[in-house]
Design an enzyme around this catalytic site. Structure first.
Site, PDB file in Angstrom:
ATOM      1  N   HIS A   1      53.869  37.120 -27.212  1.00 27.62           N
ATOM      2  CA  HIS A   1      53.690  38.287 -26.023  1.00 27.62           C
ATOM      3  C   HIS A   1      53.812  37.677 -24.713  1.00 27.62           C
ATOM      4  O   HIS A   1      54.314  38.082 -24.142  1.00 27.62           O
ATOM      5  CB  HIS A   1      52.342  38.907 -26.479  1.00 27.62           C
ATOM      6  CG  HIS A   1      52.089  39.900 -25.703  1.00 27.62           C
ATOM      7  ND1 HIS A   1      52.287  41.026 -26.179  1.00 27.62           N
ATOM      8  CD2 HIS A   1      51.479  40.075 -24.385  1.00 27.62           C
ATOM      9  CE1 HIS A   1      52.047  42.138 -24.936  1.00 27.62           C
ATOM     10  NE2 HIS A   1      51.517  41.441 -24.185  1.00 27.62           N
ATOM     11  N   GLU A   2      52.991  36.781 -24.364  1.00 28.67           N
ATOM     12  CA  GLU A   2      52.734  36.315 -23.112  1.00 28.67           C
ATOM     13  C   GLU A   2      53.994  35.462 -22.509  1.00 28.67           C
ATOM     14  O   GLU A   2      54.500  35.717 -21.332  1.00 28.67           O
ATOM     15  CB  GLU A   2      51.541  35.380 -22.721  1.00 28.67           C
ATOM     16  CG  GLU A   2      50.147  36.140 -23.166  1.00 28.67           C
ATOM     17  CD  GLU A   2      50.016  37.294 -22.144  1.00 28.67           C
ATOM     18  OE1 GLU A   2      50.546  37.162 -21.185  1.00 28.67           O
ATOM     19  OE2 GLU A   2      49.211  38.118 -22.539  1.00 28.67           O
TER      20      GLU A   2
ATOM     21  N   HIS B   1      56.609  37.912 -21.496  1.00 26.33           N
ATOM     22  CA  HIS B   1      56.476  38.464 -20.317  1.00 26.33           C
ATOM     23  C   HIS B   1      57.050  37.371 -19.261  1.00 26.33           C
ATOM     24  O   HIS B   1      57.908  37.632 -18.289  1.00 26.33           O
ATOM     25  CB  HIS B   1      55.261  38.633 -19.932  1.00 26.33           C
ATOM     26  CG  HIS B   1      54.598  39.734 -20.541  1.00 26.33           C
ATOM     27  ND1 HIS B   1      54.985  41.039 -20.475  1.00 26.33           N
ATOM     28  CD2 HIS B   1      53.422  40.117 -21.154  1.00 26.33           C
ATOM     29  CE1 HIS B   1      54.307  41.980 -21.179  1.00 26.33           C
ATOM     30  NE2 HIS B   1      53.165  41.087 -21.475  1.00 26.33           N
TER      31      HIS B   1
END
Length: 210
Positions: free
Chosen positions: A58-59, A62
């Site tokens: 997820h990170e 980004h």
């Protein structure tokens, strides 16, 4: 790719990963009441794998989406929120999955760029729900058990729930969460992602009653 992840960022990711793995472990063993250390370690190990995949990707989604637009981006942990996440999981059985954020550095970011960068994380978690759902349903056909628990089904269930929860939480259109930025950019995409996350959460927790 790994050379774009600094030593500090790796450290912050690992610390945040461990903290929210503990938080999710407390959530999953909470209904059982008193739990022997072996069962706790089993759930912690499963949470490490599932949370590690869901949270880290997820990170990083980004980060690399931001870098595609020419920005520099790094994850930074928030020690206070790490403590809050574990405390809430232990006391009230709720995971507040905001152990930090991917900070973006560079020229002025447009609303569209910010929306796409923000949407990347929840999209990854929703995509990850698919292989974990497959593991959940394939589990009964793989006779791998520990403490009378089917490990394959357990990994599938926990992975599905973790990724659904991370996607849903981050799509809430409040504060600094991804959902607020996606809503500001494209309300149609926000509705689609928020709806998909809501369905994933519902299915991951209530499929046994369907």
């Amino acid at each position: 790719m790994l050379e774009r992840i600094s030593v500090r960022e790796r450290r912050d990711l690992i610390i945040a990963w461990l903290a929210i793995s503990i938080a999710f472990t407390l959530i999953f063993i909470r209904p059982s009441g008193k739990v022997v250390p072996e069962v706790y370690l089993l759930f912690f190990g499963v949470s490490l794998v599932t949370v590690g995949i869901g949270f880290v990707l997820h990170e990083l989604s980004h980060k690399f989406t931001a870098m595609k637009y020419g920005f520099w981006a790094e994850f930074r942990r928030d020690n206070l929120m790490l403590v809050v996440a574990v405390a809430l999981a232990a006391l009230v059985g709720v995971v507040f999955a905001a152990p930090g954020a991917t900070m973006i550095y560079g020229p002025t970011i447009t609303r569209q760029q910010n929306g796409k960068i923000s949407a990347a994380g929840p999209i990854v978690n929703l995509v990850l729900c698919i292989p974990f759902a497959i593991l959940l349903f394939a589990g009964p056909f793989v006779p791998l058990t520990v403490f009378s628990l089917n490990v394959v089904s357990l990994i599938g269930l926990v992975g599905l729930q973790v990724n659904a929860m991370i996607a849903f939480f981050n799509m809430l259109p409040v504060s600094v969460l991804d959902g607020k930025k996606v809503w500001a950019w494209n309300k149609g995409i926000f509705i689609a992602l928020f709806g998909a996350a809501l369905v994933a959460v519902f299915f991951s927790y209530y499929y046994i009653y369907l």
